[in-house]
Design a protein around this motif. Sequence first.
Motif, PDB file in Angstrom:
ATOM      1  N   SER A   5       9.727   5.800   6.805  1.00 41.82           N
ATOM      2  CA  SER A   5       8.909   6.921   7.273  1.00 41.82           C
ATOM      3  C   SER A   5       7.566   6.950   6.560  1.00 41.82           C
ATOM      4  CB  SER A   5       9.644   8.251   7.091  1.00 41.82           C
ATOM      5  OG  SER A   5       9.918   8.502   5.741  1.00 41.82           O
ATOM      6  N   ALA A   6       7.536   6.643   5.270  1.00 45.13           N
ATOM      7  CA  ALA A   6       6.263   6.619   4.543  1.00 45.13           C
ATOM      8  C   ALA A   6       5.338   5.578   5.157  1.00 45.13           C
ATOM      9  CB  ALA A   6       6.500   6.320   3.062  1.00 45.13           C
ATOM     10  N   SER A   7       5.883   4.427   5.452  1.00 44.64           N
ATOM     11  CA  SER A   7       5.077   3.342   6.004  1.00 44.64           C
ATOM     12  C   SER A   7       4.632   3.662   7.429  1.00 44.64           C
ATOM     13  CB  SER A   7       5.883   2.044   5.961  1.00 44.64           C
ATOM     14  OG  SER A   7       5.097   0.949   6.358  1.00 44.64           O
ATOM     15  N   ALA A   8       5.551   4.113   8.261  1.00 44.52           N
ATOM     16  CA  ALA A   8       5.205   4.454   9.646  1.00 44.52           C
ATOM     17  C   ALA A   8       4.130   5.530   9.668  1.00 44.52           C
ATOM     18  CB  ALA A   8       6.448   4.928  10.391  1.00 44.52           C
ATOM     19  N   ALA A   9       4.289   6.548   8.837  1.00 44.59           N
ATOM     20  CA  ALA A   9       3.335   7.658   8.811  1.00 44.59           C
ATOM     21  C   ALA A   9       1.955   7.182   8.368  1.00 44.59           C
ATOM     22  CB  ALA A   9       3.844   8.754   7.886  1.00 44.59           C
ATOM     23  N   ALA A  10       1.912   6.246   7.422  1.00 44.74           N
ATOM     24  CA  ALA A  10       0.620   5.748   6.926  1.00 44.74           C
ATOM     25  C   ALA A  10      -0.131   4.985   8.017  1.00 44.74           C
ATOM     26  CB  ALA A  10       0.837   4.853   5.704  1.00 44.74           C
ATOM     27  N   TYR A  11       0.549   4.069   8.683  1.00 47.63           N
ATOM     28  CA  TYR A  11      -0.129   3.286   9.725  1.00 47.63           C
ATOM     29  C   TYR A  11      -0.485   4.166  10.917  1.00 47.63           C
ATOM     30  CZ  TYR A  11       0.587  -0.877   7.002  1.00 47.63           C
ATOM     31  OH  TYR A  11       0.521  -1.796   5.985  1.00 47.63           O
ATOM     32  N   ALA A  12       0.380   5.133  11.238  1.00 46.19           N
ATOM     33  CA  ALA A  12       0.062   6.055  12.329  1.00 46.19           C
ATOM     34  C   ALA A  12      -1.199   6.853  11.993  1.00 46.19           C
ATOM     35  CB  ALA A  12       1.241   6.986  12.590  1.00 46.19           C
ATOM     36  N   ALA A  13      -1.287   7.346  10.745  1.00 44.58           N
ATOM     37  CA  ALA A  13      -2.473   8.098  10.329  1.00 44.58           C
ATOM     38  C   ALA A  13      -3.720   7.232  10.465  1.00 44.58           C
ATOM     39  CB  ALA A  13      -2.314   8.577   8.883  1.00 44.58           C
ATOM     40  N   ARG A  14      -3.614   6.022  10.001  1.00 43.20           N
ATOM     41  CA  ARG A  14      -4.775   5.125  10.031  1.00 43.20           C
ATOM     42  C   ARG A  14      -5.218   4.816  11.459  1.00 43.20           C
ATOM     43  NH1 ARG A  14      -7.601   2.491   6.552  1.00 43.20           N
ATOM     44  NH2 ARG A  14      -8.669   0.591   7.152  1.00 43.20           N
ATOM     45  N   CYS A  15      -4.237   4.743  12.369  1.00 44.30           N
ATOM     46  CA  CYS A  15      -4.537   4.302  13.736  1.00 44.30           C
ATOM     47  C   CYS A  15      -4.626   5.454  14.726  1.00 44.30           C
ATOM     48  CB  CYS A  15      -3.470   3.307  14.183  1.00 44.30           C
ATOM     49  SG  CYS A  15      -3.438   1.838  13.129  1.00 44.30           S
ATOM     50  N   GLY A  16      -4.520   6.693  14.243  1.00 40.27           N
ATOM     51  CA  GLY A  16      -4.665   7.833  15.135  1.00 40.27           C
ATOM     52  C   GLY A  16      -3.495   8.032  16.084  1.00 40.27           C
ATOM     53  N   LEU A  17      -2.292   7.615  15.674  1.00 39.46           N
ATOM     54  CA  LEU A  17      -1.092   7.817  16.488  1.00 39.46           C
ATOM     55  C   LEU A  17      -0.306   9.014  15.978  1.00 39.46           C
ATOM     56  CD1 LEU A  17       0.254   4.126  16.562  1.00 39.46           C
ATOM     57  CD2 LEU A  17      -1.302   5.218  18.200  1.00 39.46           C
ATOM     58  N   GLU A  18       0.452   9.645  16.868  1.00 31.81           N
ATOM     59  CA  GLU A  18       1.443  10.619  16.429  1.00 31.81           C
ATOM     60  C   GLU A  18       2.607   9.875  15.788  1.00 31.81           C
ATOM     61  OE1 GLU A  18       1.891  14.150  16.702  1.00 31.81           O
ATOM     62  OE2 GLU A  18      -0.280  14.021  16.960  1.00 31.81           O
ATOM     63  N   CYS A  19       3.212  10.487  14.765  1.00 37.20           N
ATOM     64  CA  CYS A  19       4.379   9.865  14.128  1.00 37.20           C
ATOM     65  C   CYS A  19       5.494  10.888  13.977  1.00 37.20           C
ATOM     66  CB  CYS A  19       3.991   9.302  12.761  1.00 37.20           C
ATOM     67  SG  CYS A  19       5.354   8.508  11.888  1.00 37.20           S
ATOM     68  N   TYR A  20       6.654  10.564  14.521  1.00 40.55           N
ATOM     69  CA  TYR A  20       7.836  11.421  14.410  1.00 40.55           C
ATOM     70  C   TYR A  20       8.861  10.728  13.529  1.00 40.55           C
ATOM     71  CZ  TYR A  20       5.571  13.310  18.565  1.00 40.55           C
ATOM     72  OH  TYR A  20       4.653  13.825  19.435  1.00 40.55           O
ATOM     73  N   VAL A  21       9.367  11.466  12.558  1.00 39.11           N
ATOM     74  CA  VAL A  21      10.262  10.887  11.562  1.00 39.11           C
ATOM     75  C   VAL A  21      11.574  11.661  11.561  1.00 39.11           C
ATOM     76  CG1 VAL A  21      10.579  10.671   9.079  1.00 39.11           C
ATOM     77  CG2 VAL A  21       8.379  10.058  10.103  1.00 39.11           C
TER      78      VAL A  21
ATOM     79  N   PRO B  38       0.795  -1.245   0.000  1.00 43.39           N
ATOM     80  CA  PRO B  38       0.000   0.000   0.000  1.00 43.39           C
ATOM     81  C   PRO B  38       0.821   1.286   0.000  1.00 43.39           C
ATOM     82  CG  PRO B  38      -0.496  -1.384   1.938  1.00 43.39           C
ATOM     83  CD  PRO B  38       0.307  -2.212   1.014  1.00 43.39           C
ATOM     84  N   THR B  39       1.952   1.348   0.683  1.00 43.47           N
ATOM     85  CA  THR B  39       2.748   2.579   0.587  1.00 43.47           C
ATOM     86  C   THR B  39       3.883   2.424  -0.426  1.00 43.47           C
ATOM     87  OG1 THR B  39       4.448   2.245   2.303  1.00 43.47           O
ATOM     88  CG2 THR B  39       2.272   2.982   3.055  1.00 43.47           C
ATOM     89  N   GLY B  40       3.873   1.350  -1.204  1.00 42.44           N
ATOM     90  CA  GLY B  40       4.821   1.222  -2.298  1.00 42.44           C
ATOM     91  C   GLY B  40       6.152   0.605  -1.933  1.00 42.44           C
ATOM     92  N   SER B  41       6.274   0.013  -0.734  1.00 43.14           N
ATOM     93  CA  SER B  41       7.520  -0.694  -0.409  1.00 43.14           C
ATOM     94  C   SER B  41       7.264  -1.836   0.566  1.00 43.14           C
ATOM     95  CB  SER B  41       8.570   0.249   0.174  1.00 43.14           C
ATOM     96  OG  SER B  41       8.465   0.322   1.590  1.00 43.14           O
ATOM     97  N   PHE B  42       8.267  -2.698   0.715  1.00 43.75           N
ATOM     98  CA  PHE B  42       8.197  -3.868   1.600  1.00 43.75           C
ATOM     99  C   PHE B  42       8.045  -3.494   3.066  1.00 43.75           C
ATOM    100  CE2 PHE B  42      12.296  -3.953   3.869  1.00 43.75           C
ATOM    101  CZ  PHE B  42      13.006  -2.972   3.185  1.00 43.75           C
ATOM    102  N   LYS B  43       8.290  -2.236   3.398  1.00 39.02           N
ATOM    103  CA  LYS B  43       8.284  -1.839   4.807  1.00 39.02           C
ATOM    104  C   LYS B  43       6.931  -2.076   5.468  1.00 39.02           C
ATOM    105  CE  LYS B  43      12.461   0.104   4.602  1.00 39.02           C
ATOM    106  NZ  LYS B  43      13.623  -0.212   5.431  1.00 39.02           N
ATOM    107  N   ASP B  44       5.847  -2.060   4.665  1.00 35.88           N
ATOM    108  CA  ASP B  44       4.505  -2.183   5.240  1.00 35.88           C
ATOM    109  C   ASP B  44       4.303  -3.500   5.991  1.00 35.88           C
ATOM    110  OD1 ASP B  44       3.969   0.258   4.104  1.00 35.88           O
ATOM    111  OD2 ASP B  44       2.913  -0.563   2.371  1.00 35.88           O
TER     112      ASP B  44
END
Lengths: 355, 355
Positions: free
Chosen positions: B94-110, B61-67
């Motif tokens: 960071s793209a992957s962390a930010a996406a899951y954080a957005a979906r789950c309502g978490l803050e994300c610092y990169v 979903p975010t375009g890399s294996f990191k998901d």
Amino acid sequence: MSTSPLAPRGVLYHWAEVLPLTGQTPRITLGEGDTPLVRSAALEGQCGLDELWFKLESCNPTGSFKDRGMVVAVAKAMESGARAIMCASTGNTSASAAAYAARCGLECYVLVPGGRVAAGKMAQAIAYGSRIIEIDGNFDDALNAARELTAKHPVALVNSVNPYRIQGQKTAAYEICETLGDAPGMLAIPVGNAGNITAYWKGFSECAEKGLSTLHPRMLGFQAAGAAPLVSGIPVLEPNTVATAIRIGNPASWSGAIGARDESGGSIEAVTDEEILEAYRLLAAKEGLFVEPASAASVAGLLKLARAGRTRGGRAVAILTGNGLKDPDTATAQYTPDITRSAATVEGVERALGW
Amino acid sequence: MSTSPLAPRGVLYHWAEVLPLTGQTPRITLGEGDTPLVRSAALEGQCGLDELWFKLESCNPTGSFKDRGMVVAVAKAMESGARAIMCASTGNTSASAAAYAARCGLECYVLVPGGRVAAGKMAQAIAYGSRIIEIDGNFDDALNAARELTAKHPVALVNSVNPYRIQGQKTAAYEICETLGDAPGMLAIPVGNAGNITAYWKGFSECAEKGLSTLHPRMLGFQAAGAAPLVSGIPVLEPNTVATAIRIGNPASWSGAIGARDESGGSIEAVTDEEILEAYRLLAAKEGLFVEPASAASVAGLLKLARAGRTRGGRAVAILTGNGLKDPDTATAQYTPDITRSAATVEGVERALGW
């Protein structure tokens, strides 16, 4: 080609029995189709729905739904002996055509409207090695030229006026029925050249005929307000919208879209660029889904219907047609990035974060 | 959450039984995993192989294996009560962390190395709404700061030093065994921070233990020549390569990578930027696969081994870690686009094409 025990991935393998393939159709694939159907985490209630699902067509190999139909169109072109393909494109079609042509050793000619194709899509067509002609005109002009050129030269036209494109694209409707166990009550979909809404309606109708579903979804098509000929009923000479993928003034599948709308008891309505961009930002910030602006038209439409009190529960699927990475310029323009510089120290970062 | 008869898509659903989940782990998903495994159309022979398959992790979903790993790390962070996550990143993490954080309502610092992150990846982190700190230093400096900050503050570290990341990423090895019916003889993979080669080796080892495969693949890791500490045996203070995703001088999973290499009878070798970019162009032009430069390192490595007469048939899988759209600048720099302007007429286009 494969020695593996499982059937290879791809539309021509998975959906062979519902496609017009013969023993001579080459079974090409880039791994297209079988895309995720993800439940909404945040916008479902805001859209006035009991269930909202997103079909992530952005997870296709070239990052858009076009791959489903392109693999069929290119395979059939090869079956007929073609050595070259051509398309007019706002970007996603050319990326997909160029990818399959590269894979299959075909020449690919792409006619794009001058200065109106998102940067990422152009990068794809270039990387895959297509020959690009930038037309002094809009998409509709480019499609007219492509029709005439392919009628005159031994080159296969792979726009959605090619019926094999619609055949391939309908497979997404089959996948939705397979995943949900039935068709949804509503399907929200962006409408540009109108091939996709035509294809989904065909797919859902076939699923109902075959007993794979009991419901016929209401087809809710959304055009950009600056390119909404199916709403006004007359072609738009100078279509204009931030959603470049649906910046089309005279849809090739006009009658297919109207048929889908009327047979399903649905509607085709317009959403403004502001509404599209609001949905674009909400999808990224609340759902973790970064899509191209045209994709956000489906969610913009549902939000608009909800605000007017016109959604009343039920289950909807919204089609997210393409990846946000295809249009980096819109992304950059839409955000004031929250970036702070810091020394590589704990204290520096703490200060930068206000901790 | 779902009322559908089929299990939802996603790593936490599909692979629950091989992951360290509890009844309290939230089953989040963006539709990650279950990516296509596509047979090579052109480069197989050139690589000296009987079979070459590409694992298209770019279709996540975010375009890399990191998901794959991020979904596990974020779910476990939520299970432990975390309301915020942090990572150091060359971009994909960071793209992957930010996406899951957005979906789950978490803050994300990169924390990103200043001026060294590909444009598309930065656009993703911005769109998903993360807070970005640009570090005066390289990735290794950023990771050190993130480690210290998350030790001191109630924020979960989601880099691959987080063992749940490796757990999630190993699922790609399971998928390969499932699709091919066995492990391949060789696995070619780019190596940066070395979490992924560690994860694949763990996955293949588990598959063999569970009787899902008979083979242990030789792990063939490839680093960029300007960032090849696992080849030289000493950390690189100023790593440099066009493949920004593997521009890392002191891999966090150093011992995991060496273990994977030695236990599998494999190797970790360097490929130059020229070799990486050659493979990058070949993948797009001959296979129809547009990947980010780091992904091309796996194929560059196979081509290099073949030129040295070191591949002798057999079946290999090459991991294509991320989407080419993530790095539009490299794409633009690598090509002289074949674009001709033309009037929107048949004659104009014919002239432009030399027909």
